[in-house]
Scaffold this active site. Structure first.
Site, PDB file in Angstrom:
ATOM      1  N   LYS A  35     -20.451 113.098   0.656  1.00  0.00           N
ATOM      2  CA  LYS A  35     -19.547 112.728  -0.452  1.00  0.00           C
ATOM      3  C   LYS A  35     -18.907 113.993  -1.034  1.00  0.00           C
ATOM      4  O   LYS A  35     -19.336 115.105  -0.721  1.00  0.00           O
ATOM      5  CB  LYS A  35     -20.333 111.978  -1.519  1.00  0.00           C
ATOM      6  CG  LYS A  35     -21.426 112.797  -2.191  1.00  0.00           C
ATOM      7  CD  LYS A  35     -22.325 111.924  -3.053  1.00  0.00           C
ATOM      8  CE  LYS A  35     -23.442 112.762  -3.667  1.00  0.00           C
ATOM      9  NZ  LYS A  35     -24.466 111.911  -4.307  1.00  0.00           N
ATOM     10  N   ARG A 128     -29.540 104.238 -13.713  1.00  0.00           N
ATOM     11  CA  ARG A 128     -28.112 104.485 -13.522  1.00  0.00           C
ATOM     12  C   ARG A 128     -27.576 103.282 -12.760  1.00  0.00           C
ATOM     13  O   ARG A 128     -27.091 102.348 -13.369  1.00  0.00           O
ATOM     14  CB  ARG A 128     -27.925 105.815 -12.777  1.00  0.00           C
ATOM     15  CG  ARG A 128     -26.579 106.442 -12.972  1.00  0.00           C
ATOM     16  CD  ARG A 128     -26.462 107.772 -12.262  1.00  0.00           C
ATOM     17  NE  ARG A 128     -26.780 107.686 -10.833  1.00  0.00           N
ATOM     18  CZ  ARG A 128     -26.676 108.695  -9.977  1.00  0.00           C
ATOM     19  NH1 ARG A 128     -26.276 109.881 -10.402  1.00  0.00           N
ATOM     20  NH2 ARG A 128     -26.959 108.533  -8.714  1.00  0.00           N
ATOM     21  N   TYR A 250     -10.423 139.387 -21.202  1.00  0.00           N
ATOM     22  CA  TYR A 250     -10.212 138.539 -22.390  1.00  0.00           C
ATOM     23  C   TYR A 250     -11.367 138.680 -23.370  1.00  0.00           C
ATOM     24  O   TYR A 250     -12.540 138.651 -22.984  1.00  0.00           O
ATOM     25  CB  TYR A 250     -10.097 137.066 -21.982  1.00  0.00           C
ATOM     26  CG  TYR A 250      -8.785 136.735 -21.330  1.00  0.00           C
ATOM     27  CD1 TYR A 250      -7.586 136.852 -22.035  1.00  0.00           C
ATOM     28  CD2 TYR A 250      -8.743 136.299 -20.011  1.00  0.00           C
ATOM     29  CE1 TYR A 250      -6.380 136.539 -21.434  1.00  0.00           C
ATOM     30  CE2 TYR A 250      -7.544 135.986 -19.402  1.00  0.00           C
ATOM     31  CZ  TYR A 250      -6.359 136.104 -20.115  1.00  0.00           C
ATOM     32  OH  TYR A 250      -5.164 135.802 -19.529  1.00  0.00           O
ATOM     33  N   MET A 298      -8.628 133.134 -15.133  1.00  0.00           N
ATOM     34  CA  MET A 298      -8.189 132.014 -14.291  1.00  0.00           C
ATOM     35  C   MET A 298      -8.159 132.402 -12.810  1.00  0.00           C
ATOM     36  O   MET A 298      -8.605 131.642 -11.952  1.00  0.00           O
ATOM     37  CB  MET A 298      -6.813 131.531 -14.738  1.00  0.00           C
ATOM     38  CG  MET A 298      -6.357 130.276 -14.019  1.00  0.00           C
ATOM     39  SD  MET A 298      -4.740 129.705 -14.569  1.00  0.00           S
ATOM     40  CE  MET A 298      -5.133 129.022 -16.171  1.00  0.00           C
TER      41      MET A 298
HETATM   42  C1  LIG Z   1     -25.727 112.337  -3.633  1.00  0.00           C
HETATM   43  C2  LIG Z   1     -26.766 111.396  -3.215  1.00  0.00           C
HETATM   44  C3  LIG Z   1     -27.764 111.811  -2.314  1.00  0.00           C
HETATM   45  C4  LIG Z   1     -27.923 113.238  -1.842  1.00  0.00           C
HETATM   46  O1  LIG Z   1     -28.513 113.999  -2.888  1.00  0.00           O
HETATM   47  P1  LIG Z   1     -28.893 115.545  -2.696  1.00  0.00           P
HETATM   48  O2  LIG Z   1     -29.590 115.894  -3.957  1.00  0.00           O
HETATM   49  O3  LIG Z   1     -27.597 116.277  -2.562  1.00  0.00           O
HETATM   50  O4  LIG Z   1     -29.724 115.629  -1.493  1.00  0.00           O
HETATM   51  C5  LIG Z   1     -28.648 110.834  -1.862  1.00  0.00           C
HETATM   52  N1  LIG Z   1     -28.574 109.559  -2.287  1.00  0.00           N
HETATM   53  C6  LIG Z   1     -27.653 109.155  -3.181  1.00  0.00           C
HETATM   54  C7  LIG Z   1     -27.624 107.722  -3.624  1.00  0.00           C
HETATM   55  C8  LIG Z   1     -26.723 110.054  -3.682  1.00  0.00           C
HETATM   56  O5  LIG Z   1     -25.824 109.648  -4.579  1.00  0.00           O
END
Ligand SMILES: *Cc1c(COP(=O)(O)O)cnc(C)c1O
Length: 353
Positions: A35, A128, A250, A298
């Site tokens: 992802k 969640r 800055y 930046m």
């Molecule tokens: C992002 C995610 C993972 C992977 O998590 P890591 O901590 O990067 O290994 C696994 N399962 C779900 C549902 C996730 O959202």
């Protein structure tokens, strides 16, 4: 001289880390989480390199469709599931797996024309996404009525701390909830995979460890046998000889304690380098480690060249990578490796090796 900041992606390191995941969970299949554009490393390139994985996972439908468009045929799970019937038709047409975590998704599935493989999300205590253990039997019954057998999945909230007792509690709650139900199961993210063997089950879902960073608070990917995949670097574009009392950048937050050479490097927060990295955060150069001075701008940072032998314009300055763990920069900046990798990958030019 190279034009600007660059994220060099080492695909052999990515494959090495996948093998580490396999070795740590030898009885499980591996769903490689790519992802967020593979945590900034490029999802299509990562998917092509990770042919050794048993499947891939992304957050949204759009990411999954982009993989299919690029010719990736591996199983792909959409972790957030879908929104609406139109998305369901697209997912079915492209042979995607979908998570189901909400009544609205379940309803849409029940009236879906084509079968689709479902990963049923159980809330074992993270609060969640997912159905509660009380809702689960009825949800499961409805999914089975549609013909398929869902994979039972949950997600760990606190596994980044090996001593945190809530992981054992989540595990117990999940076990109690799914106890007699048929179907494969999946619990472990990277932290579960490396730290809690009881969580391995049929499928593990590593993300961050594939990119070479440790999932643990204060951890080190190297200590876990992982190799960093991204090297973030930028050229040195100015060498200044400042005087004692000169304030740098800055806010003038760093004041030179003596006459000293200061380097200016062509990277900043617009390139994904963390804005909150403080003075003292290390960078690596041919001559050794140097320290960040003053505020991150930046598109520029300033570094202390006092310890560097013969710095030259155009020298490559490494912000993280082999020899300078992204975890170290993240900890100093009050962030985590996940965020730094995503940001740098999104904003910098990427090259692959
Ligand atoms: C992002 C995610 C993972 C992977 O998590 P890591 O901590 O990067 O290994 C696994 N399962 C779900 C549902 C996730 O959202």
């Amino acid at each position: 001289m190279r034009r600007a900041a660059c994220a060099l992606i080492d695909l052999s390191a990515l494959r090495h880390n996948l093998e580490k995941a396999r070795a740590a969970a030898p009885r499980s299949r591996v769903l490689a989480v790519i992802k967020a554009d593979a945590y900034g490393h490029g999802a299509v390139a990562a998917a092509r390199a990770l042919t050794g994985a048993d499947g891939l996972a992304v957050a949204h439908l759009g990411e999954a469709l982009a993989l299919r468009e690029a010719g990736i045929r591996a199983p792909v799970l959409v972790l957030q599931g879908l929104r609406g019937a139109a998305q369901l038709a697209q997912a079915a047409a492209h042979g995607l797996d979908v998570a189901v975590h909400h009544e609205a998704q379940l309803k849409a599935l029940e009236s879906a024309p084509a079968p689709i493989r479902v990963w049923l999300k159980v809330d074992s205590g993270m609060h969640r996404l997912g159905f509660t253990p009380r809702e689960l039997p009825e949800v499961y019954r409805r999914l089975r009525a549609g013909g398929g057998v869902p994979v039972l999945m949950t997600h760990l909230a606190c596994a980044d701390d090996r001593a945190d007792p809530s992981t054992a509690r989540q595990l117990a709650r999940f076990e109690q909830a799914v106890g007699k139900l048929d179907g494969e199961s999946s619990i472990a993210n990277s932290a579960g995979l490396l730290g809690f063997p009881d969580t391995h089950r049929d499928w593990v879902r590593p993300g961050i460890m594939l990119y070479g960073a440790s999932p643990f608070v204060g951890g080190s990917g190297e200590r876990e046998g992982l190799r960093p995949v991204m090297t973030l670097s930028a050229p040195l574009i100015a060498i200044r000889h400042l005087r004692a009392g000169d304030a740098v950048g800055y806010g003038g937050t760093y004041v030179c304690p003596e006459d000293m050479p200061v380097g200016v490097v062509a990277i900043g927060y617009a390139d994904g380098y963390p804005r909150h990295a403080p003075s003292g955060t290390p960078v690596r150069m041919a001559g050794g480690r140097a320290a960040l001075l003053g505020r991150v701008s930046m598109d520029l940072i300033t570094v202390d060249l006092r310890g560097i032998r013969r710095p030259r314009l155009g020298d490559d300055v490494v912000l993280w990578g082999p020899g300078l763990p992204v975890e170290e920069v993240a900890t100093r900046s009050g962030s985590i490796a996940y965020e730094l990798l995503c940001n740098a990958g999104r904003h910098c030019h990427r090259e692959y090796r």
